[in-house]
Design a protein around this motif. Structure first.
Motif, PDB file in Angstrom:
ATOM      1  N   ALA A  16       0.855  -1.353   0.135  1.00 53.62           N
ATOM      2  CA  ALA A  16      -0.010   0.002   0.273  1.00 53.62           C
ATOM      3  C   ALA A  16       0.814   1.238   0.325  1.00 53.62           C
ATOM      4  O   ALA A  16       0.269   2.331  -0.241  1.00 53.62           O
ATOM      5  CB  ALA A  16      -1.125   0.629   1.243  1.00 53.62           C
ATOM      6  N   LEU A  17       2.096   1.236   0.147  1.00 54.44           N
ATOM      7  CA  LEU A  17       2.732   2.363   0.424  1.00 54.44           C
ATOM      8  C   LEU A  17       3.997   2.766  -0.325  1.00 54.44           C
ATOM      9  O   LEU A  17       4.711   3.229   0.218  1.00 54.44           O
ATOM     10  CB  LEU A  17       3.142   2.450   2.260  1.00 54.44           C
ATOM     11  CG  LEU A  17       1.891   2.514   2.819  1.00 54.44           C
ATOM     12  CD1 LEU A  17       2.443   2.941   4.261  1.00 54.44           C
ATOM     13  CD2 LEU A  17       1.186   3.815   2.687  1.00 54.44           C
ATOM     14  N   GLU A  73      -7.602  -0.999  -3.767  1.00 58.23           N
ATOM     15  CA  GLU A  73      -7.547   0.205  -2.470  1.00 58.23           C
ATOM     16  C   GLU A  73      -7.960   0.071  -1.269  1.00 58.23           C
ATOM     17  O   GLU A  73      -7.521   0.775  -0.370  1.00 58.23           O
ATOM     18  CB  GLU A  73      -8.193   1.040  -4.334  1.00 58.23           C
ATOM     19  CG  GLU A  73      -7.449   2.917  -3.556  1.00 58.23           C
ATOM     20  CD  GLU A  73      -7.780   3.421  -1.913  1.00 58.23           C
ATOM     21  OE1 GLU A  73      -7.249   4.024  -1.850  1.00 58.23           O
ATOM     22  OE2 GLU A  73      -9.189   3.134  -1.423  1.00 58.23           O
ATOM     23  N   GLY A 128       2.299   5.417  -3.678  1.00 58.36           N
ATOM     24  CA  GLY A 128       1.425   4.170  -3.769  1.00 58.36           C
ATOM     25  C   GLY A 128       1.147   4.050  -5.112  1.00 58.36           C
ATOM     26  O   GLY A 128       0.004   3.717  -5.893  1.00 58.36           O
ATOM     27  N   PHE A 132      -3.251   4.143  -4.718  1.00 58.89           N
ATOM     28  CA  PHE A 132      -3.720   3.817  -3.415  1.00 58.89           C
ATOM     29  C   PHE A 132      -2.785   4.522  -2.743  1.00 58.89           C
ATOM     30  O   PHE A 132      -2.105   5.498  -3.067  1.00 58.89           O
ATOM     31  CB  PHE A 132      -2.446   2.608  -3.352  1.00 58.89           C
ATOM     32  CG  PHE A 132      -2.900   1.076  -3.906  1.00 58.89           C
ATOM     33  CD1 PHE A 132      -4.089   0.770  -4.784  1.00 58.89           C
ATOM     34  CD2 PHE A 132      -2.519   0.475  -4.773  1.00 58.89           C
ATOM     35  CE1 PHE A 132      -4.999   0.072  -4.762  1.00 58.89           C
ATOM     36  CE2 PHE A 132      -2.440  -0.862  -5.179  1.00 58.89           C
ATOM     37  CZ  PHE A 132      -3.783  -1.051  -5.712  1.00 58.89           C
ATOM     38  N   ASN A 133      -3.103   4.735  -1.884  1.00 61.40           N
ATOM     39  CA  ASN A 133      -3.708   5.563  -0.193  1.00 61.40           C
ATOM     40  C   ASN A 133      -4.088   6.980  -0.899  1.00 61.40           C
ATOM     41  O   ASN A 133      -3.469   8.141   0.175  1.00 61.40           O
ATOM     42  CB  ASN A 133      -1.469   5.294  -0.421  1.00 61.40           C
ATOM     43  CG  ASN A 133      -1.268   4.494   0.490  1.00 61.40           C
ATOM     44  OD1 ASN A 133      -1.417   3.525   0.693  1.00 61.40           O
ATOM     45  ND2 ASN A 133       0.101   3.984  -0.693  1.00 61.40           N
ATOM     46  N   GLY A 138      -2.391   8.605   2.977  1.00 62.12           N
ATOM     47  CA  GLY A 138      -0.885   8.131   2.403  1.00 62.12           C
ATOM     48  C   GLY A 138      -0.535   8.966   3.557  1.00 62.12           C
ATOM     49  O   GLY A 138       0.828   9.373   2.896  1.00 62.12           O
TER      50      GLY A 138
END
Length: 349
Positions: A16-17, A73, A128, A132-133, A138
């Motif tokens: 995710a990061l 997501e 991401g 994502f994030n 985030g």
């Protein structure tokens, strides 16, 4: 002060990061990469060594439909929000929401902020893979930089693919930066991010140069996604050794496809390695010895050296992609954030 769990961090942040990669434009053959078990290292702290021994996971998912992307997501968002909240509570940070130039942002302020930091702002772009994030998911890296560095961090919740492909993300970032300049001098603004956020931190000064806008005082680009095509030695040599990205092939390729949306992958606003660095601000680059993006990082350093611009490069022992901020209980994480703090203190006046 409570301890954050390395296992949870590794599982959630591994997917995710981090920033992402793209489908190669040639017909390079690929080899399937299976689950990896990494050897314990005696050249890093015990806290980090245990985390680095965890098997890789989550890198080889392939969302096909909009519903697939949204479900993926959302699962990462839930994990990311939890991790962010743990850091916020640990360091007693204040996080507030605001809109800047029509773009949602988060302002992170540490307690007992030093007087010499109150007039300065670090603009932050999360990683991401442009997919994502969103929202508070985030904020973890930005929260750590704020907590340990003492800076106010303005985190940009930029639009993302598949719903908003290129150039939506960087357009949002540039709009926020231009608005910030109306109240904060460029000499007091730094920008930073890791992976995708590192790439965006390289792109924004290039946009400023192209459009005649004053550049920020300094840039920290962590393991930047500087070339979204499979170009560079460690895309190959570190394949299977990077515990986070693992391989160029995987959901990373899908993220590039939906964000680039048919644009030339050598566009400097997609792959900033192809930009003009002749007037780039002072730059800190960070990577790790196992990082799939190590070449992405080193190639930017080479551009800066050729342009005779101030650049610093730190390569952390044993670390894969972006692991320098994933484990807050490891001394390496504290030292990394002190490195970032010291860098910005040299250039923000």
């Amino acid at each position: 002060m409570h301890a954050l769990k390395p296992t949870l961090l590794a599982t959630a942040l591994a997917v995710a990061l981090v920033g992402c990669t793209s489908t190669t434009q040639d017909n390079t053959a690929t080899t399937a990469i299976g689950p990896q078990q990494f050897a314990l290292l005696d050249t890093v702290s015990p806290e980090l060594a245990q985390a680095l021994a965890k098997p890789a996971s989550g890198w080889d998912r392939h969302p096909q439909t909009m519903a697939d992307w949204e479900a993926m997501e959302q699962s990462f968002y839930q994990a990311g929000v939890k991790l962010t909240q743990e850091v916020v509570e640990r360091y007693h940070l204040t996080v507030s929401e605001e809109t800047v130039a029509g773009v949602p942002c988060f302002r992170i302020v540490p307690p007992n902020q030093p007087e010499d930091k109150k007039d300065k702002v670090l603009l932050y772009f999360h990683g991401g893979g442009y997919v994502f994030n969103h929202g508070r998911a985030g904020l973890k890296e930005g929260a750590l930089v704020s907590a340990i560095g003492g800076y106010t961090v303005l985190a940009v919740d930029y639009r993302m693919a598949p719903q908003h492909p290129f150039p939506a993300a960087i357009d949002d970032a540039f709009a926020v930066y231009q608005e910030l300049l109306k109240t904060v001098p460029a000499t007091k603004i730094g920008i930073f991010g890791t992976s995708t956020g590192g790439g965006m931190s390289l792109i924004l000064p290039l946009m400023c140069q192209d459009r005649g806008v004053e550049q920020p005082a300094a840039v920290f680009a962590g393991t930047p996604w500087s070339d979204v095509d499979k170009i560079g030695d460690t895309y190959f040599s570190n394949e299977g050794d990077d515990q986070i990205l693992v391989s160029y092939q995987g959901w990373l390729t899908d993220a590039t496809r939906v964000y680039a949306n048919g644009h030339d992958l050598k566009d400097p606003y997609l792959s900033p390695i192809y930009g003009d660095y002749s007037n780039f601000p002072p730059l800190l680059l960070v990577s790790g010895t196992r990082d799939l993006f190590l070449s992405n990082t080193v190639r930017v350093q080479e551009k800066m050296l050729k342009a005779e611009r101030p650049v610093e490069l730190i390569v952390y022992e044993g670390q894969s992609h972006a692991q320098y901020y994933m484990y807050p209980d490891a001394p390496e994480t504290t030292q990394h954030n002190l490195n970032v703090k010291n860098f910005f203190e040299r250039y923000l006046k």
